[in-house]
Design a protein around this motif. Sequence first.
Motif, short mmCIF file in Angstrom:
data_model
loop_
_atom_site.label_atom_id
_atom_site.label_comp_id
_atom_site.label_asym_id
_atom_site.label_seq_id
_atom_site.Cartn_x
_atom_site.Cartn_y
_atom_site.Cartn_z
N GLY A 191 1.68 -11.25 0.91
CA GLY A 191 1.52 -10.13 -0.01
C GLY A 191 2.58 -10.12 -1.10
N THR A 205 -1.01 -2.27 4.31
CA THR A 205 -0.78 -3.33 5.30
C THR A 205 0.34 -4.27 4.87
OG1 THR A 205 -3.08 -3.21 5.98
CG2 THR A 205 -1.89 -5.19 6.58
N TRP A 206 0.39 -4.62 3.59
CA TRP A 206 1.37 -5.58 3.11
C TRP A 206 2.68 -4.95 2.65
CZ3 TRP A 206 -2.79 -8.24 -0.35
CH2 TRP A 206 -3.57 -9.09 0.44
N CYS A 207 2.62 -3.69 2.21
CA CYS A 207 3.79 -3.09 1.55
C CYS A 207 4.45 -1.94 2.30
CB CYS A 207 3.41 -2.60 0.16
SG CYS A 207 2.78 -3.87 -0.92
N SER A 261 -1.71 -6.39 -8.33
CA SER A 261 -2.52 -7.28 -7.47
C SER A 261 -4.00 -6.92 -7.46
CB SER A 261 -1.98 -7.23 -6.04
OG SER A 261 -2.25 -5.97 -5.46
N SER A 291 -5.51 -5.01 -5.53
CA SER A 291 -5.99 -5.02 -4.15
C SER A 291 -6.41 -3.60 -3.76
CB SER A 291 -4.91 -5.55 -3.23
OG SER A 291 -3.81 -4.68 -3.19
N THR A 292 -6.84 -3.46 -2.52
CA THR A 292 -7.26 -2.15 -2.01
C THR A 292 -6.05 -1.39 -1.47
OG1 THR A 292 -7.63 -2.96 0.23
CG2 THR A 292 -9.49 -3.14 -1.33
N MET A 306 -5.83 -0.11 1.50
CA MET A 306 -5.56 -0.58 2.86
C MET A 306 -4.75 -1.88 2.84
SD MET A 306 -6.30 1.51 5.09
CE MET A 306 -5.93 0.48 6.48
N ALA A 307 -5.07 -2.77 1.92
CA ALA A 307 -4.31 -4.02 1.82
C ALA A 307 -2.88 -3.71 1.40
CB ALA A 307 -4.97 -4.96 0.82
N ALA A 308 -2.70 -2.81 0.44
CA ALA A 308 -1.36 -2.45 -0.02
C ALA A 308 -0.55 -1.82 1.11
CB ALA A 308 -1.45 -1.51 -1.21
#
Length: 177
Positions: free
Chosen positions: A28, A139-141, A130, A132-133, A135-137
């Motif tokens: 990420g 999860t990664w951040c 990015s 991104s979604t 949820m992805a943010a």
Amino acid sequence: MTNKDWIQCALMAAIMGLLAPLAIPLAGGVPISLATCIVMLCGSLLGWKKGAWSVLIYLLLGCIGIPVFAGYTAGIGHILGPSGGFLIGYLILVFVVGKCNQTVSRLIVGMIIGNVCLYAFGILWFLIVSQSTIMAALTWCVLPFIPGDVCKMVVVAILSPILWKSLPFLNRNFTRV
């Protein structure tokens, strides 16, 4: 600000520059580093104004090519990249912590609020860069960083009163309870 104030700012920026590069890279693009710990300590010791100058000096050093960012990297690309919101967000974090550094209990509240603001700004930046979604943010951040950031807050809450007492040149007149 006096020469002594600028020296304190430069010293904290140097400490950030030495310790912030120590990092664990994650998927990420946002690594786990000691930077937030040093930024919170900076706000605790110097207050919001000198703390913000210290962080700004650190960020400028990284932007001009001195490898002070996570993983011994540098360059304006890091500010413009996925982790840039967190780098700029250090200014928010040091401001909030520096405003709340009168007592240990206020310091803890300031660190919690400051980290929430840092996460919010960093995630917003990450989403824009990015694409991104949410949820992805998250999860990664956020999720990988919460345990480490809690540990960093504990360290700063323990170290701050010790340093407040042992560094009288800071000219602090807080209650330290």
